[in-house]
Design an enzyme around this catalytic site. Structure first.
Site, short mmCIF file in Angstrom:
data_model
loop_
_atom_site.label_atom_id
_atom_site.label_comp_id
_atom_site.label_asym_id
_atom_site.label_seq_id
_atom_site.Cartn_x
_atom_site.Cartn_y
_atom_site.Cartn_z
N CYS A 113 -26.12 77.59 124.83
CA CYS A 113 -24.91 78.25 124.29
C CYS A 113 -24.91 79.75 124.54
O CYS A 113 -23.88 80.40 124.36
CB CYS A 113 -24.78 77.95 122.81
SG CYS A 113 -24.83 76.19 122.44
N HIS A 250 -20.87 83.30 119.30
CA HIS A 250 -20.81 81.89 119.67
C HIS A 250 -20.26 81.08 118.50
O HIS A 250 -20.73 81.21 117.36
CB HIS A 250 -22.21 81.41 120.06
CG HIS A 250 -22.31 79.93 120.23
ND1 HIS A 250 -21.36 79.21 120.89
CD2 HIS A 250 -23.25 79.04 119.79
CE1 HIS A 250 -21.69 77.93 120.86
NE2 HIS A 250 -22.84 77.80 120.20
N ASN A 280 -17.93 73.46 118.36
CA ASN A 280 -18.91 74.20 119.18
C ASN A 280 -18.80 73.70 120.63
O ASN A 280 -19.16 72.56 120.91
CB ASN A 280 -20.31 73.95 118.60
CG ASN A 280 -21.41 74.59 119.41
OD1 ASN A 280 -21.19 75.04 120.54
ND2 ASN A 280 -22.61 74.61 118.86
N1 COA Z 1 -21.16 64.24 106.49
C1 COA Z 1 -21.64 63.99 105.27
N2 COA Z 1 -22.90 64.23 104.91
C2 COA Z 1 -23.70 64.77 105.83
C3 COA Z 1 -23.28 65.07 107.14
C4 COA Z 1 -21.94 64.77 107.47
N3 COA Z 1 -21.42 65.01 108.68
N4 COA Z 1 -24.30 65.60 107.84
C5 COA Z 1 -25.34 65.64 107.00
N5 COA Z 1 -24.99 65.14 105.79
C6 COA Z 1 -25.80 64.99 104.58
C7 COA Z 1 -27.28 64.88 104.88
O1 COA Z 1 -27.61 63.52 105.15
C8 COA Z 1 -27.88 65.39 103.61
O2 COA Z 1 -27.82 64.38 102.66
P1 COA Z 1 -29.01 64.20 101.57
O3 COA Z 1 -29.04 65.48 100.80
O4 COA Z 1 -28.58 63.01 100.79
O5 COA Z 1 -30.24 63.99 102.39
C9 COA Z 1 -26.91 66.48 103.17
O6 COA Z 1 -25.67 66.19 103.82
C10 COA Z 1 -27.33 67.88 103.54
O7 COA Z 1 -27.73 67.86 104.90
P2 COA Z 1 -28.17 69.17 105.63
O8 COA Z 1 -28.69 68.82 106.99
O9 COA Z 1 -29.09 69.94 104.70
O10 COA Z 1 -26.79 69.96 105.75
P3 COA Z 1 -26.56 71.43 106.17
O11 COA Z 1 -25.87 72.15 105.09
O12 COA Z 1 -27.80 72.09 106.75
O13 COA Z 1 -25.54 71.27 107.38
C11 COA Z 1 -25.44 71.38 109.78
C12 COA Z 1 -25.95 70.59 108.56
C13 COA Z 1 -25.87 70.64 111.03
C14 COA Z 1 -23.93 71.46 109.68
C15 COA Z 1 -26.05 72.81 109.72
O14 COA Z 1 -27.43 72.76 109.50
C16 COA Z 1 -25.80 73.57 111.00
O15 COA Z 1 -24.69 73.82 111.39
N6 COA Z 1 -26.89 74.02 111.68
C17 COA Z 1 -26.76 74.76 112.93
C18 COA Z 1 -26.54 73.77 114.07
C19 COA Z 1 -26.04 74.42 115.32
O16 COA Z 1 -25.36 75.41 115.28
N7 COA Z 1 -26.37 73.82 116.44
C20 COA Z 1 -25.88 74.24 117.71
C21 COA Z 1 -26.67 75.37 118.21
S1 COA Z 1 -25.92 76.08 119.58
#
Ligand code: COA
Length: 326
Positions: A113, A250, A280
């Protein structure tokens, strides 16, 4: 001699997939996705589009906005993590053929990215030493063909599309500009693609979903990386983040950009945001946002801008420019 952006263009495939659409086949909801990411919908390529075709459409629009003919282009760089072919030929060569740029070099660049910022810096250096030459810098991705649509923790983030700029010589010396390129391979396991196959669909042939993401680790890295490059660029040029007119970060997750704004004590309004409707798009996200801002009349000559990206690798990078001078 200085170098400037002569024109911009972008292409988003017409098919739109909303969060509600995703919730029909995935245990998720519009409320969860919106509150955790700031994304409501994303564009997804149909079977007749792939990275090279979207790149060529964005490039064509950039050439038109620059008033530059394909024959004037001396170099094409395509930043992508989703090339049409697993290894060769490069997507840039396919774009060259599609555009009819007869006399030029062409290659792909893979810095995930952050790839567009890396590619822009290569084109800027090339244009500086090749007087009068013009380059096409393109970010283009078909991420929908590598994400695992069963993994609600990652697939909800991504979309397809392409953005492009034409880079060439400017009159005189131009204002100060600077770029920083960084990588931290210790975080290689935070986001990776395992295996791989050709992404241009063929009858009876399906790509394997292989994108693997550790969301928390990438989130924390992203906030540190975007703030670091923006601060470094301002320091290098003897200015402050508060003096910036606009930051094109980004478009990975709106919550990441909000956290960067808080960390840097900047109003969120300084950050251009369009991920609500794009998701993204990896290397395409910054040039798509730049093109959208230009078409809306939001880019004025002399505006102090930072472009900053981060991604798999881990990579991160930033460019400070005074629009449109690089
Ligand atoms: N819908 C509903 N629930 C979801 C979900 C979705 N799409 N995705 C994850 N969950 C759940 C998980 O299973 C977890 O449940 P639990 O507490 O029962 O185990 C809970 O939501 C929290 O999950 P978590 O992974 O801690 O969520 P988060 O707040 O960290 O958000 C992302 C997840 C992926 C959105 C976030 O971490 C993120 O954006 N990270 C950066 C990723 C990125 O930018 N990647 C590209 C790089 S270029």
């Amino acid at each position: 001699m200085s170098v400037r952006i002569l024109g911009t263009g972008s292409y988003l495939p017409p098919k739109i997939v909303t969060n509600d659409d995703l919730s029909k086949s995935l245990d998720t909801s519009d409320e969860w996705i919106w509150s955790h990411t700031g994304i409501r919908s994303r564009h997804i390529a149909e079977a007749d589009d792939c990275t090279s075709t979207m790149a060529a459409k964005a490039a064509q629009a950039a050439l038109e906005s620059a008033g530059v003919a394909p024959a004037e282009i001396g170099l094409i760089i395509v930043a992508t993590s989703t090339p049409d072919y697993a290894t060769f030929p490069s997507t840039a060569c396919l774009v060259q053929a599609a555009l009819g740029c007869s006399e030029c070099g062409a290659y792909d660049l893979q810095a995930a990215c952050a790839g567009f910022v890396y590619a822009l810096e290569q084109a800027r250096c090339w244009a500086k030493v090749n007087k009068g030459a013009k380059a096409l810098v393109i970010g283009a991705e078909t991420l929908s063909r590598i994400v695992d649509w069963r993994d609600r923790g990652s697939c909800i983030l991504f979309g397809d599309g392409a953005g492009a700029v034409v880079v060439g010589e400017a009159e005189g010396e131009g204002p100060a500009a600077h770029t920083v390129l960084w990588a931290d391979g210790k975080g290689a396991s935070f986001i990776y693609r395992d295996g791989g196959t050709r992404l241009k669909p063929q009858p009876g042939m399906f790509p394997i979903p292989t994108l693997v993401l550790q969301g928390h680790d990438v989130f924390a890295f992203a906030v540190r990386a975007l703030a670091k490059v923006t601060n470094q660029l301002c320091e290098k040029l003897g200015t402050t983040p508060a003096a910036l007119d606009r930051v094109f970060a980004h478009q990975a997750n709106g919550r990441i950009i909000e956290a960067v704004a808080r960390r840097m004590k900047l109003p969120i309004e300084k950050f251009y945001l369009n991920l609500e409707t794009t998701g993204n798009t990896s290397a395409a996200s910054i040039p798509i946002a730049l093109d959208e801002a230009r078409r809306k009349g939001e880019l004025k000559d002399g505006m102090k801008i930072v472009l900053c990206g981060f991604g798999a690798g881990l990579t991160y990078a930033g460019t400070y420019l005074q629009w449109p001078h690089l």
